[in-house]
Design a protein around this motif. Structure first.
Motif, PDB file in Angstrom:
ATOM      1  N   LEU A 145       0.506  -1.101  -0.094  1.00 48.78           N
ATOM      2  CA  LEU A 145       0.633   0.108  -0.088  1.00 48.78           C
ATOM      3  C   LEU A 145       1.032   1.019   0.004  1.00 48.78           C
ATOM      4  N   SER A 146       1.730   1.322   0.729  1.00 50.46           N
ATOM      5  CA  SER A 146       2.519   1.768   1.571  1.00 50.46           C
ATOM      6  C   SER A 146       3.980   2.356  -0.228  1.00 50.46           C
ATOM      7  N   ARG A 147       4.503   1.331  -0.813  1.00 58.08           N
ATOM      8  CA  ARG A 147       5.094   1.023  -2.110  1.00 58.08           C
ATOM      9  C   ARG A 147       4.585   2.139  -3.664  1.00 58.08           C
ATOM     10  N   TYR A 148       3.520   1.177  -3.612  1.00 58.47           N
ATOM     11  CA  TYR A 148       3.214   2.114  -5.087  1.00 58.47           C
ATOM     12  C   TYR A 148       1.927   2.733  -4.379  1.00 58.47           C
ATOM     13  N   TYR A 149       1.310   2.643  -3.421  1.00 57.89           N
ATOM     14  CA  TYR A 149      -0.370   3.863  -3.759  1.00 57.89           C
ATOM     15  C   TYR A 149       0.201   5.335  -2.166  1.00 57.89           C
ATOM     16  N   GLY A 150       1.003   4.947  -1.604  1.00 62.38           N
ATOM     17  CA  GLY A 150       1.165   6.407  -1.436  1.00 62.38           C
ATOM     18  C   GLY A 150       1.050   6.449   0.148  1.00 62.38           C
ATOM     19  N   ILE A 151       0.021   4.961   0.350  1.00 62.73           N
ATOM     20  CA  ILE A 151      -1.211   5.109   1.500  1.00 62.73           C
ATOM     21  C   ILE A 151      -0.504   4.152   2.971  1.00 62.73           C
ATOM     22  N   ASN A 152       0.035   5.232   3.775  1.00 66.37           N
ATOM     23  CA  ASN A 152       0.695   4.719   4.906  1.00 66.37           C
ATOM     24  C   ASN A 152      -0.281   4.852   5.815  1.00 66.37           C
ATOM     25  N   GLU A 199       8.464  -1.471 -13.682  1.00 62.78           N
ATOM     26  CA  GLU A 199      10.021   0.143 -13.758  1.00 62.78           C
ATOM     27  C   GLU A 199       9.499   0.411 -12.279  1.00 62.78           C
ATOM     28  N   ARG A 200       8.574   1.013 -11.584  1.00 59.95           N
ATOM     29  CA  ARG A 200       8.539   1.669 -10.522  1.00 59.95           C
ATOM     30  C   ARG A 200       9.600   1.201  -9.597  1.00 59.95           C
ATOM     31  N   MET A 201       9.491   0.098  -9.941  1.00 60.85           N
ATOM     32  CA  MET A 201      10.249  -1.213  -8.530  1.00 60.85           C
ATOM     33  C   MET A 201      11.089  -0.869  -9.500  1.00 60.85           C
ATOM     34  N   ASN A 202      12.215  -0.387 -10.567  1.00 58.32           N
ATOM     35  CA  ASN A 202      13.864  -0.818 -10.950  1.00 58.32           C
ATOM     36  C   ASN A 202      13.404  -2.338 -11.255  1.00 58.32           C
ATOM     37  N   VAL A 203      12.520  -3.190 -11.819  1.00 58.30           N
ATOM     38  CA  VAL A 203      12.561  -4.163 -12.234  1.00 58.30           C
ATOM     39  C   VAL A 203      13.401  -3.747 -13.713  1.00 58.30           C
ATOM     40  N   GLU A 204      14.799  -4.980 -13.567  1.00 56.45           N
ATOM     41  CA  GLU A 204      15.385  -5.453 -14.791  1.00 56.45           C
ATOM     42  C   GLU A 204      14.921  -6.680 -16.031  1.00 56.45           C
ATOM     43  N   VAL A 205      15.159  -7.563 -14.747  1.00 56.41           N
ATOM     44  CA  VAL A 205      14.657  -9.160 -15.681  1.00 56.41           C
ATOM     45  C   VAL A 205      13.268  -9.105 -14.888  1.00 56.41           C
ATOM     46  N   VAL A 206      12.887  -9.822 -15.847  1.00 62.22           N
ATOM     47  CA  VAL A 206      11.026 -11.352 -14.735  1.00 62.22           C
ATOM     48  C   VAL A 206      11.565 -11.426 -15.777  1.00 62.22           C
ATOM     49  N   CYS A 207      11.854 -13.071 -15.414  1.00 60.64           N
ATOM     50  CA  CYS A 207      11.694 -14.823 -15.809  1.00 60.64           C
ATOM     51  C   CYS A 207      10.334 -15.517 -14.932  1.00 60.64           C
ATOM     52  N   THR A 208       9.283 -15.452 -16.808  1.00 58.22           N
ATOM     53  CA  THR A 208       8.167 -16.035 -15.948  1.00 58.22           C
ATOM     54  C   THR A 208       8.899 -17.300 -16.113  1.00 58.22           C
ATOM     55  N   THR A 209       7.392 -18.382 -15.661  1.00 58.87           N
ATOM     56  CA  THR A 209       7.533 -19.283 -15.839  1.00 58.87           C
ATOM     57  C   THR A 209       6.302 -20.357 -16.903  1.00 58.87           C
ATOM     58  N   ASP A 210       6.791 -21.391 -17.217  1.00 63.28           N
ATOM     59  CA  ASP A 210       5.940 -21.412 -19.348  1.00 63.28           C
ATOM     60  C   ASP A 210       6.106 -22.901 -19.083  1.00 63.28           C
ATOM     61  N   ASP A 211       5.134 -23.305 -19.432  1.00 59.41           N
ATOM     62  CA  ASP A 211       5.113 -24.909 -19.889  1.00 59.41           C
ATOM     63  C   ASP A 211       5.801 -24.763 -21.923  1.00 59.41           C
ATOM     64  N   SER A 223      -2.964   4.530 -16.471  1.00 61.88           N
ATOM     65  CA  SER A 223      -2.078   4.459 -17.485  1.00 61.88           C
ATOM     66  C   SER A 223      -0.542   4.264 -15.974  1.00 61.88           C
ATOM     67  N   ASP A 224      -0.675   4.994 -14.982  1.00 66.60           N
ATOM     68  CA  ASP A 224       0.358   4.872 -14.404  1.00 66.60           C
ATOM     69  C   ASP A 224       0.013   3.680 -13.466  1.00 66.60           C
ATOM     70  N   PHE A 225      -0.693   2.428 -13.372  1.00 64.25           N
ATOM     71  CA  PHE A 225      -0.650   1.497 -12.834  1.00 64.25           C
ATOM     72  C   PHE A 225      -0.423   0.544 -13.709  1.00 64.25           C
ATOM     73  N   SER A 226      -0.600  -0.233 -15.133  1.00 57.77           N
ATOM     74  CA  SER A 226      -0.224  -0.513 -16.138  1.00 57.77           C
ATOM     75  C   SER A 226       0.863  -1.677 -15.378  1.00 57.77           C
ATOM     76  N   THR A 227       0.705  -3.027 -15.819  1.00 62.85           N
ATOM     77  CA  THR A 227       1.227  -4.075 -16.040  1.00 62.85           C
ATOM     78  C   THR A 227       2.940  -3.184 -15.774  1.00 62.85           C
ATOM     79  N   ARG A 228       3.289  -2.920 -17.187  1.00 63.23           N
ATOM     80  CA  ARG A 228       4.672  -2.439 -17.052  1.00 63.23           C
ATOM     81  C   ARG A 228       5.025  -1.072 -16.234  1.00 63.23           C
ATOM     82  N   ARG A 229       4.863  -0.357 -15.550  1.00 68.52           N
ATOM     83  CA  ARG A 229       4.975   1.027 -15.393  1.00 68.52           C
ATOM     84  C   ARG A 229       5.037   0.522 -14.068  1.00 68.52           C
ATOM     85  N   LEU A 230       3.951  -0.342 -13.589  1.00 65.07           N
ATOM     86  CA  LEU A 230       4.457  -0.865 -12.297  1.00 65.07           C
ATOM     87  C   LEU A 230       5.383  -1.560 -11.887  1.00 65.07           C
TER      88      LEU A 230
END
Length: 473
Positions: free
Chosen positions: A113-120, A151-163, A142-149
């Motif tokens: 709640l704090s890091r994404y929404y600023g709710i303390n 980016e907000r956490m400074n994610v450089e790589v995500v590896c999904t799990t795929d069949d 648009s600020d809460f689209s999957t990609r923007r979220l």
């Protein structure tokens, strides 16, 4: 609990107990990018840059951690996975949160709640409805689209799990776009050797279509898997993953895997040992293929899944009815890894245990197969699932420190289906820095902030970047 009570415990020094802990976190760890090398995020939602309708859709849907807590509190399934409105589901979660004290959900909830929404504020029944509307307005933007979220956490790589049968069309589409982070697939072929599970033959039909192989016998199965590994490799996959109760090992030629395949195909029931041998044989061949490609293989071991058959029939798997198993791990794990090592076909490996009683087993096992060829070639993975909380992470870090080299550790991952789960990396980093900081304060480590700060940075980021080869990410 009074209305809008502030989350004063979540200040900038949360979990940091002395000056060295604070220096290590704020000056060395906090700003580093995130490499999340194992998660269950839906790649289609990243590729499409999905925007969620409200906070329930992005925060509660699919989160079996929260579902288990709500059920324990006596909340009816209607408000968890049922047909209640999204507002009603959020209100029920709001009623639950104050009762999650000392469960990691309490920390995670308020960090998110704090890091994404600023709710303390502490979430509870008095402000649940208002915060639902406040957060939902932000979520549906648009600020809460999957990609923007991400980016907000400074994610450089995500590896999904795929069949193996997945088309990887979403990874392909995303790879052509210029984004601040990369999304790579990870190969999860457990269904391909689950010969004792319902739906196995229907799954092989699907695998056959995707690979262009008519899987009529055991060699055809291996051919199909090899073709899919080739396809995944062309699409930037460099990791495999397996979720198993335990690894299997048998003396060579004790059974005939081709005969077992044919027997099952004819509808004849298999003995438990036959099914186990088949899993061992296929997995061994897969590990040879991973080694050829230079991939890293991951083994998540020890979950006892789908315990509640009545609710499994209603809701299906991955809905909150799994637990820690007490499977014997050491001997078969040793024999399996040794068989691969004997022919120099043991690729880089990450081992995760779910039963905390296996910490020392896994921490010492990795040392048996670290041969000097690669830094940290065999890894004791981070606290996983029921162990990815403060006590579990501290226990894993301390065990690895005592029985291996914590300095070579590749750090944390989310293992999550939620786009709001990335503060777990912050949680891990704070816990890690506090452990090192306490040792510095107590005279157990030198008060060399720069050197220990470098070790912290390696664990939080650089070790994983180098281990997986994400240099150009």
């Amino acid at each position: 609990m009074s209305k809008d009570y502030p989350t004063s415990f979540l200040d900038e020094d949360f979990l940091l107990e002395n000056k060295y802990s604070k220096i290590l976190y704020h000056d060395f760890a906090a700003f580093l990018p995130i490499i999340d090398y194992h998660n269950h995020l839906p790649p289609d939602q990243i590729a499409a840059n999905r925007i969620f309708e409200n906070i329930t859709k992005i925060w509660l849907a699919g989160d079996h951690y929260k579902w288990r807590a709500m059920r324990t509190l006596g909340i009816q399934e209607q408000y968890i996975t049922g047909d209640a409105s999204d507002l009603e589901k959020f209100e029920k979660w709001s009623e639950t949160v104050p009762y999650t004290l000392r469960n990691p959900l309490y920390h995670w909830t308020h960090m998110e709640l704090s890091r994404y929404y600023g709710i303390n504020q502490l979430l509870g029944p008095s402000n649940g409805t208002r915060l639902y509307h406040q957060c939902s307005e932000l979520t549906n933007s648009s600020d809460f689209s999957t990609r923007r979220l991400l980016e907000r956490m400074n994610v450089e790589v995500v590896c999904t799990t795929d069949d193996p049968a997945d088309s990887l069309e979403h990874h392909q589409a995303f790879s052509t776009e210029s984004e601040k982070f990369k999304m790579f697939p990870a190969f999860r072929p457990d269904k391909a050797f689950a010969i004792d599970q319902p739906g196995y033959w229907a799954y092989l039909e699907k695998l056959g279509i995707s690979s262009g192989v008519d899987i009529v016998d055991y060699p055809a199965l291996l051919e199909a898997l090899r073709k899919r590994i080739d396809f995944f490799h062309l699409n930037q996959c460099r990791l495999s993953d397996h979720g198993l109760e335990r690894l299997y090992w048998f003396e060579a030629y004790k059974h005939d895997e081709a005969r077992i395949f044919q027997k099952s195909k004819e509808g004849k029931p298999l003995e438990a040992e036959e099914a186990a041998y088949f899993k061992y044989a296929v997995l061994l061949q897969l590990c040879h293929m991973y080694h050829e490609k230079g991939w890293t293989q991951q083994f998540h071991l020890g979950a006892l899944r789908n315990n509640n058959s009545r609710i499994l029939a209603k809701l299906g798997p991955d809905t909150g009815f799994d637990s820690i198993g007490d499977f014997s791990q050491a001997q078969a794990l040793s024999k399996f890894l040794n068989e691969l090592d004997n022919t120099d076909q043991l690729t880089k490996t990450v081992l995760y245990n779910l039963n905390p009683s296996d910490n020392e087993v896994f921490a010492t096992m990795v040392g048996n197969f670290n041969d000097g060829s690669v830094k940290g070639k065999i890894q004791f993975g981070s606290g996983w699932w029921f162990l990815d909380q403060k006590d579990g992470m501290e226990a894993q870090i301390n065990t690895l420190s005592n029985m291996g080299l914590i300095s070579c550790f590749i750090g944390m991952l989310t293992d999550s289906r939620s786009f709001l789960s990335f503060p777990r990396h912050e949680y891990f980093r704070r816990i890690l820095c506090n452990l090192f900081g306490k040792d510095m304060q107590n005279g157990l480590l030198p008060q060399d902030e720069d050197w220990i700060g470098k070790i912290v940075q390696d664990i939080c980021y650089f070790n994983a970047k180098n281990f997986f080869g994400f240099h150009n990410a």
